[in-house]
Design a protein around this motif. Structure first.
Motif, short mmCIF file in Angstrom:
data_model
loop_
_atom_site.label_atom_id
_atom_site.label_comp_id
_atom_site.label_asym_id
_atom_site.label_seq_id
_atom_site.Cartn_x
_atom_site.Cartn_y
_atom_site.Cartn_z
N HIS A 378 0.87 -1.19 0.00
CA HIS A 378 0.00 0.00 0.00
C HIS A 378 0.90 1.24 0.00
O HIS A 378 1.60 1.52 0.97
CB HIS A 378 -0.90 0.00 1.24
N ARG A 380 1.65 5.41 -2.03
CA ARG A 380 0.98 6.62 -2.55
C ARG A 380 1.63 7.01 -3.88
O ARG A 380 2.82 6.79 -4.11
CB ARG A 380 1.11 7.76 -1.53
N GLN A 381 0.81 7.54 -4.74
CA GLN A 381 1.29 8.03 -6.03
C GLN A 381 2.46 9.00 -5.81
O GLN A 381 2.39 9.90 -4.97
CB GLN A 381 0.14 8.72 -6.76
N HIS A 436 -2.27 5.81 -9.86
CA HIS A 436 -2.96 5.44 -8.62
C HIS A 436 -4.12 4.52 -8.98
O HIS A 436 -4.59 4.50 -10.13
CB HIS A 436 -3.43 6.68 -7.85
N THR A 438 -6.15 0.46 -8.25
CA THR A 438 -6.07 -0.94 -7.81
C THR A 438 -5.22 -1.74 -8.80
O THR A 438 -5.59 -1.86 -9.98
CB THR A 438 -7.48 -1.54 -7.71
N ILE A 460 -2.06 -1.48 -3.89
CA ILE A 460 -3.02 -0.37 -3.82
C ILE A 460 -2.23 0.94 -3.77
O ILE A 460 -1.39 1.12 -2.88
CB ILE A 460 -3.94 -0.49 -2.60
N ASP A 462 -2.64 4.94 -3.48
CA ASP A 462 -3.52 6.08 -3.21
C ASP A 462 -3.12 7.26 -4.11
O ASP A 462 -1.93 7.45 -4.42
CB ASP A 462 -3.39 6.51 -1.75
N PRO A 466 -5.88 13.49 -2.56
CA PRO A 466 -6.95 12.67 -1.97
C PRO A 466 -8.31 12.90 -2.62
O PRO A 466 -9.15 12.00 -2.61
CB PRO A 466 -6.95 13.12 -0.51
N GLU A 469 -9.64 10.30 -5.14
CA GLU A 469 -10.12 8.99 -4.69
C GLU A 469 -11.64 8.98 -4.66
O GLU A 469 -12.28 9.92 -4.18
CB GLU A 469 -9.58 8.69 -3.28
N ALA A 471 -14.52 7.98 -2.80
CA ALA A 471 -14.62 7.65 -1.38
C ALA A 471 -15.78 6.71 -1.12
O ALA A 471 -16.79 6.68 -1.84
CB ALA A 471 -14.77 8.91 -0.55
N ASP A 475 -13.90 -0.14 2.63
CA ASP A 475 -13.07 -0.49 1.47
C ASP A 475 -12.64 -1.94 1.64
O ASP A 475 -12.04 -2.30 2.67
CB ASP A 475 -11.86 0.44 1.41
#
Length: 618
Positions: A378, A380-381, A436, A438, A460, A462, A466, A469, A471, A475
């Protein structure tokens, strides 16, 4: 390690064989008035044939009461047993020794059979017949070789004609542990082969004894000192009723035509036994190519099936399992990392484990870090990451980062962008996450085997912003897999003969051992369907109303293009993010809409099985 039902039978068989051999050896030397060469003949044959050798000894040779051995062994069928025993003891010993050597050297099966024949013939003729029988037959060693050649040729031909197909079909069959001398099954096949060879050689040996071309059973009794020059008396058998004194010079009444005909038939039987299996089996393979692997039932194996296909379809070796995990262990757990100069460093180690998918069903699997699915990476971009992959498998591997835009050398295809990671080696993948959504990771070295045995995990990413995303209140990642588990072994499931699955899992568990998602009315659930499944399409359906498809293959769908559905086909490699709203209380299912995929070994349990889980809305 005993891993198949046949292994338990073989242990019992060889315990009986050992006991039978000890009895025959003890009784031969203590009670039976027979030449040493025949004593050892029965000992060796009983070692090879187990209780059947003991039965032949008791029924055909063991002196029933003192002084009755000559009369007891006089029937022709018993003389034929003695002749065949002598043949099998020598020939089989040479064949078995050659089989061990050729398997160790990794010779192909066709050459293995030829070497075994030559070794068996040579050992039978030069050792057991001409050398061990020299004092009984009289004459020089090479005279005995000449006299023994034709009977040994005929007898050996029939012997190998019986053994060759047994060894070929059983060694090159489903359970190829039979090709490895270090495996109990190898010796079981040898034992069965000797029995088959004995049965086929016996009729010819009866005729050879009846015509005075071979000796049968013999009696050797010690006499009081001075009774004879040698202090003992021998009696042997040729044609019925004919007895010969020391030297055992045999006079044959067989015609040349009879001998030629029998020799020709024996050669034909040998040719059929040696060559015929090549119509069904790939005899170009050796123990080094496929030794030790076990094929699934129903797999089509013919003379064109390559070794690579056999190894790919083979069961995971339960003897290589390094750890076992019960139902309390969870897959898809966040993989921890450490920071090194601004780089997130992760560690992955694939290995062989035993993984529980149901309370009473476990699979032998390939797993990253002891988890099925593998641990979730997991990030983050924009993150710079390094993943060190240390191979703890018995075969080479790589890792492909499915759907990511990467430098080519980080992409993972074996022998195309990188050398395979051999067992014990470590390879480092390093890249910056520019996307970013799945994604997932899986091997790209023999993925039809290694991914099907459990090598996959969620990736994953992110969004850097934000707000990008989609929401939801909850999840949940769903990773799909098929399994083929039968008779205590786990095979890689594939859409081909012999590879069809009988178990199906969501995140490493089959219903009713899958998770339950708990929600309240009005809350939303984002489900990330990941097609970690290897060879099948799963139409995933959610009860209780439609969902909105918000992303496909890691790419967020623009709001105007999103659509409502209640079933989405998740094929191998595909990903769908869907958002489902809990409209009413109750237990709502997520499941594959192929009914067979919601069973466990073709049976339902507590309302279903396999690819099924519950959303419990209160």
């Amino acid at each position: 390690m005993l891993i198949q039902p046949i292994d338990y039978f073989l242990v019992a068989w060889f315990v009986l064989a050992a006991g039978s051999t000890l009895y025959v050896g003890f009784d031969q030397y203590r009670n039976n008035p027979e030449p040493v060469v025949m004593k050892w003949g029965f000992i060796l044959v009983t070692l090879y044939m187990g209780p059947l050798g003991l039965l032949l000894y008791v029924l055909g040779d063991k002196e029933p009461r003192p002084g009755q051995h000559e009369a007891f062994t006089s029937p022709l069928w018993k003389q034929g047993v003695g002749s065949t025993i002598h043949c099998v003891a020598g020939d089989a010993t040479g064949i078995i020794l050659a089989a061990v050597v050729t398997a160790t050297l990794g010779l192909p099966m066709w050459l293995d059979l030829i070497v075994e024949y030559l070794a068996g013939f040579a050992f039978g003729l030069f050792i057991f017949q001409s050398l061990f029988m020299k004092s009984m037959m009289g004459g020089s060693y090479w005279e005995n070789v000449k006299k023994s050649f034709l009977p040994e040729f005929i007898s050996m031909n029939f012997m190998m004609a019986g053994m060759a197909p047994v060894m070929s079909f059983l060694m090159m069959g489903r359970d190829m542990r039979a090709m490895e001398p270090s495996e109990l099954l190898f010796w079981g096949v040898m034992s069965l082969g000797v029995i088959a060879g004995f049965v086929l050689a016996y009729p010819a040996n009866v005729w050879l004894v009846a015509r005075g071309l071979k000796h049968g059973l013999m009696t050797e009794r010690l006499q009081p000192a001075g009774a004879s020059e040698h202090g003992h008396r021998r009696q042997g058998h040729g044609p019925p009723g004919e007895q010969r004194a020391a030297g055992h010079h045999m006079r044959s009444d067989a015609t040349s035509a009879q001998i030629v005909a029998l020799g020709a038939v024996s050669a034909l039987a040998l040719a059929l036994g040696m060559v015929a299996p090549a119509n069904w089996l790939n005899l170009s393979l050796s123990a080094r190519d496929v030794g030790g692997v076990i094929m699934p039932q129903g797999m089509i194996m013919d003379r064109d099936t390559p070794a690579d296909a056999m190894r790919d379809m083979a069961a995971a070796d339960p003897r290589l399992v390094t750890a076992s995990y019960g139902l309390s262990a969870r897959g898809d757990q966040d993989l921890p990392f450490r920071m090194e100069n601004g780089v997130k460093v992760f560690e992955l180690r694939p290995s062989v484990v035993r993984w529980q998918i149901l309370p009473d069903v476990a699979v032998d699997a390939y797993a990253y870090n002891g988890q099925i699915p593998g641990p979730r990476i997991h990030i983050r971009q924009g993150d710079r990451v390094r993943i060190n992959v240390t191979n703890g498998l018995p075969e080479a591997t790589t890792v492909h980062w499915h759907g990511l835009i990467l430098p080519n050398q980080m992409d993972g295809p074996a022998e195309i962008t990188q050398a395979p990671i051999e067992p014990g080696q470590t390879y480092s993948y390093e890249f910056t996450a520019t996307q970013h959504g799945t994604y997932f990771y899986h091997p790209h070295a023999k993925p039809d085997r290694t991914q099907a045995l459990g090598l996959y995990g969620a990736l994953i990413i992110d969004p850097a912003n934000p707000a990008d995303e989609v929401a939801a209140d909850h999840d949940y990642v769903i990773e799909l897999q098929e399994w083929l588990a039968r008779e205590g072994l786990t095979y890689p499931s594939m859409p081909m003969d012999g590879g069809m699955p009988n178990f199906f899992t969501i995140n490493g568990r089959a219903y009713p051992s899958t998770d339950t998602i708990r929600m309240k009315v009005g809350e939303t659930l984002k489900v990330r369907f990941i097609g970690t499944n290897n060879g099948f399409i799963h139409p995933m359906h959610i009860h209780g109303g439609p969902f909105e498809v918000v992303a496909r293959d890691g790419e967020t769908i623009p709001a105007a293009a999103r659509f409502q559905a209640d079933t989405i086909n998740v094929g191998p490699g595909q990903r769908y993010d869907v958002v489902w709203t809990a409209r009413r209380p109750g237990k709502w299912l997520i499941h594959c809409h192929i009914p067979h995929h919601t069973t466990n070994n073709n049976a339902e349990e507590k309302g279903g099985g396999g690819l099924m889980m519950v959303i419990d809305v209160s």
